[in-house]
Design an enzyme around this catalytic site. Structure first.
Site, mmCIF file in Angstrom:
data_model
loop_
_atom_site.group_PDB
_atom_site.id
_atom_site.type_symbol
_atom_site.label_atom_id
_atom_site.label_comp_id
_atom_site.label_asym_id
_atom_site.label_seq_id
_atom_site.Cartn_x
_atom_site.Cartn_y
_atom_site.Cartn_z
ATOM 1 C CG ASP A 436 7.952 6.184 -1.433
ATOM 2 O OD1 ASP A 436 8.568 5.417 0.090
ATOM 3 O OD2 ASP A 436 8.579 5.566 -1.954
ATOM 4 C CD GLU A 491 10.420 5.689 3.344
ATOM 5 O OE1 GLU A 491 10.433 4.923 4.629
ATOM 6 O OE2 GLU A 491 10.284 5.668 1.959
#
Length: 827
Positions: A436, A491
């Site tokens: 993330d 990401e």
């Protein structure tokens, strides 16, 4: 720096003997070690050296000072980084054979439980390859030569770090096993607890076992005297933590069930598939009921659903413990602990094992980009300083996320994060990660208020956090070296070049980049009228990715499902979804448009947008409810009042029953998504080398492209359908419809006949001069003219062959060569 046995223990300057605490009996021994990091990049102002005094639990002393540690001024650390070998230790031997009872978790103050940790040796030939030359990136992308100085510096930093780790830690494989040294470790001689907390002056372990007595010799929470005062913290390496009913803080749990009760994996991990079709899920909100769902229920109810839908991987959010449920799992407090809201560590292992039995990969949404600013339950101010695991000052704070930012240049932070990634792969058998917030990691501006234009100077300059990029290279090195079948997804919204190039070639090392621009483009288009959609813009967004760097395409993100935002279904159908989705009542133009475009958007995203595909749970059928975490009324610092929802879970669930109901239109949308996944399973079009866009017609609103041996035809026009519409193709032959969004099964209007036989035509002589469409063709075997796909010789749309189709408005149709369609789709 200091290591100690127990919970929340950075250093052990003062240890007090006490009587054996209740709850501990038997013959297990405990040791507390105080020592220095093997390689100390972050020298503390003083080093705690443990005395050689042996503490005997159960003995009495009126003079606590008789067993205090001595403080020594450290020697000056050289520029080359002084390495201190050996760990001076203080051992507490239990002559009274004190033992932790084995009938369940021991609750520790603040957060700690008793967890048994076994030292695991390297299995088989797994190894991390030595750094390569790092020069292949210039062959792949010659434009990088203009930034060679930065890239060579980056790779040099990576190589130097590898050499240092080899020299001082015995290699990355050993360095990434910090969980075998820190936290609670059981061995034949007892249970040891170690912690790194250079800022603490003294520490003790407290918990249920000693009535939370900070003067006892064994600890559960770490009770520390720090520069900012006395602090009780949950151990940084704790493997399980829980929140007792009615309490706000979490408690660390030393989770160590008896051997016969520990979960044993029964099924091998699946091999990495060529095409990834990922179902993103949040266990807590995966129930149809307004509750926090459990790992066990997810295992039994949701995993079979994911398998039936045709996905081959499940990506689980919010695995790492997070005190604040509404953070969606992104404000992590305990990095090595699975979320206790959903069950025990063994429950999570059972879930993963069941997924493997079903042939599903299990990916973890791992958060190494930041940490919760919670000082009670998390790492923030752990040892009383703001620069312990994080950068100090403003650099260590993310103003938008209200969270702390790691210092990736710290030796012990590297150990912590690398070990954390390996822990989940090794202990829980996860098959990979979705990292993330990688954009926030790679740049000192964190991607905030920055518009990336694609200019390479935006990626390789003073705004780049090289320490963070080197960490990402190291963690990908470790993942792919020790777990060759593992998947690594990053990401990144910036589009950094080399992101998905192997580390040995000079890249960052991810397998896939999340193609975040696609979801943003759909939001942008959905705010416009259909007449203003540009086919060229859609195609450009779908195909705008770097050569040899694979992408995970998705039409909408999980953030869009949160209250205050809108999913694609909401953008398309809005409040009409609440009143007009039943099949026994009339539809509306908004519903008809919404269902048609929902299917088309998802198919073109999967068909053209990347080498893998991701869907957030519930979006496959256009989930009508937003996600609203339970919350109470609150007043912001600026005085603004924000109403709560009476701490309700009603909107914090997924209504899978709506997608299953055969009397609702949601069912058709779900069935289309299912057919889409199974189509990819059969043809593997996402990873085909052949991809060609032959038409993007702004007037007709038509997009035609090939992926593998499939021909995709999209007609986005709102009311124009086209008969005898000519589309180009690479291969001649007989084509058949293999997916039609207008199929009644998918909520369509059956404007195409699927039962007709399709025969190819070769260009020789006309068979029927009365039909202009057939004039240039010769039919090989004529049967049903109005349903044929007619294949013509000769170039069209830069393709060597072409055929005629009927393209209904707002419909997507996929054609395949009939000889490849001998086996029906198994849906």
């Amino acid at each position: 720096m200091v290591y100690a046995s127990g919970i929340r223990l950075p250093c052990v300057p003062h240890l007090y003997k006490s009587s054996a605490p209740s709850g501990f009996n038997g013959d297990r021994r405990r040791k507390i070690f105080a020592g220095k990091s093997s390689k100390e990049f972050d020298a503390s102002p003083l080093i705690i050296t443990a005395s050689e005094k042996v503490l005997v639990p159960g003995s009495q002393s009126d003079d606590p000072s008789a067993v205090t540690d001595q403080l020594e001024t450290p020697e000056t650390v050289s520029e080359d980084i002084e390495v201190r070998n050996g760990i001076e230790s203080l051992q507490m031997e239990d002559n009274e054979n004190v033992e932790i009872e084995d009938h369940g978790p021991v609750t520790l103050q603040g957060k700690v439980s008793s967890e048994k940790s076994e030292v695991k040796s390297e299995v088989g030939p797994r190894s991390i390859p030595p750094p390569g030359a790092g020069q292949k990136i210039y062959e792949i992308d010659p434009n990088l030569l203009g930034h060679r100085q930065h890239l060579d510096y980056r790779y040099g930093r990576y190589k130097q770090m590898c050499e240092d780790i080899d020299k001082y830690e015995g290699g990355l494989a050993a360095f990434s096993r910090g969980y075998e040294k820190f936290g609670f470790i059981r061995s034949d001689t007892g249970i040891t607890y170690r912690e790194w907390a250079p800022g603490a002056k003294s520490a003790s372990l407290i918990g249920d076992f000693n009535n939370w007595n900070p003067n006892a010799d064994i600890m559960t929470r770490i009770h520390m005297d720090t520069p900012s005062g006395i602090k009780d913290s949950i151990p940084a390496w704790i493997k399980f933590s829980v929140q007792a009913p009615g309490e706000i803080p979490y408690n660390g749990i030393y989770y160590d069930p008896p051997e016969e009760e520990k979960y044993v994996f029964q099924h091998p991990q699946p091999k990495k598939p060529k095409s990834l079709r990922i179902y993103e899920a949040h266990v807590g909100m995966s129930s149809t009921e307004p509750i926090i769902n459990t790992y066990a229920n997810f295992r039994d109810d949701v995993l079979p659903r994911i398998k039936r839908l045709g996905y081959n991987a499940v990506q689980i959010m919010a695995v790492q413990e997070h005190s604040y449920y509404a953070s969606f799992g992104y404000h992590v407090t305990n990095f090595f602990a699975p979320s206790s809201r959903c069950g025990t560590p063994d429950d999570l292992k059972s879930l993963i094992d069941k997924a493997h039995e079903l042939g599903l990969l299990v990916l973890m949404d791992i958060v190494h980009s930041h940490a919760s600013n919670n000082v009670l339950d998390g790492l923030n101010m752990f040892d009383g300083t703001d620069g312990h695991y994080f950068h100090s000052g403003s650099r260590g704070y993310h103003w938008m996320w209200d969270s702390r930012l790691f210092n990736y240049g710290s030796w012990e932070v590297l150990r912590f994060l690398l070990s954390n990634a390996r822990w989940w792969l090794e202990e829980y058998k996860f098959d990979g990660f979705r990292f993330d917030g990688v954009t926030s990691m790679m740049y000192t501006h964190h991607g905030l208020q920055v518009a990336f234009t694609g200019n390479y100077s935006e990626y390789f300059g003073f705004a780049t956090d090289v320490d963070a990029v080197v960490y990402l290279m190291l963690v990908n090195d470790m993942i792919h070296g020790l777990y060759p079948e593992a998947v690594s997804i990053g990401e990144d919204v910036s589009g950094m070049p080399t992101f998905c190039i192997p580390v040995q070639d000079g890249g960052v090392g991810f397998d896939y980049r999340l193609q975040m621009a696609i979801a943003d483009k759909w939001i942008q288009l959905l705010k416009k009228r259909d007449e203003d959609w540009k086919m060229g813009e859609i195609v450009h967004t779908m195909t705008n990715r770097r050569w040899l760097e694979k992408c995970v395409a998705y039409a909408e993100s999980h953030d869009q499902a949160l209250v205050g935002d809108k999913t694609i279904a909401f953008w398309l159908m809005d409040k009409d979804m609440y009143d007009f989705m039943a099949l026994d009542r009339p539809s509306t133009p908004l519903i008809d448009r919404g269902i048609a475009l929902h299917k088309m958007i998802r198919l073109i995203t999967m068909g053209l947008g990347g080498e893998a595909y991701l869907n957030f749970m519930g979006n496959e059928f256009g989930h009508p409810e937003w996600i609203d975490f339970p919350r109470v009324d609150q007043r912001l610092p600026n005085g603004q009042f924000v109403p709560g929802n009476n701490f309700s879970y009603d909107k914090c669930r997924r209504r899978f029953d709506l997608g299953d109901a055969d009397y609702l239109r949601y069912r058709g949308m779900q069935e289309f998504d299912r057919a889409m996944q199974h189509l990819e399973e059969k043809y593997g079009f996402m990873t085909s080398e052949h991809q060609y866009v032959s038409r993007k017609d702004e007037g007709d609103r038509v997009i035609v492209f090939e992926r593998g041996n499939l021909v995709f035809v999209f007609n986005f026009h709102w009311n124009s359908s086209y008969s005898d519409y000519r589309v180009g193709c690479l291969k001649p032959g007989k084509y058949k419809i293999v997916l039609d969004s207008d199929d009644p099964l998918f909520g369509g209007y059956k404007r195409l006949d699927h039962n007709a036989e399709y025969f190819s035509l070769v260009r020789k002589s006309p068979v029927d001069n009365s039909s202009p469409a057939l004039a240039p063709y010769f039919m090989v075997n004529y049967r049903v003219l109005n349903a044929m796909v007619l294949v013509q010789e000769g170039w069209y749309d830069d393709q060597p062959h072409s055929f005629l189709v009927y393209a209904p408005s707002r419909t997507a149709v996929v054609y395949a060569l009939a000889d490849e369609e001998e086996q029906p789709l198994n849906v």
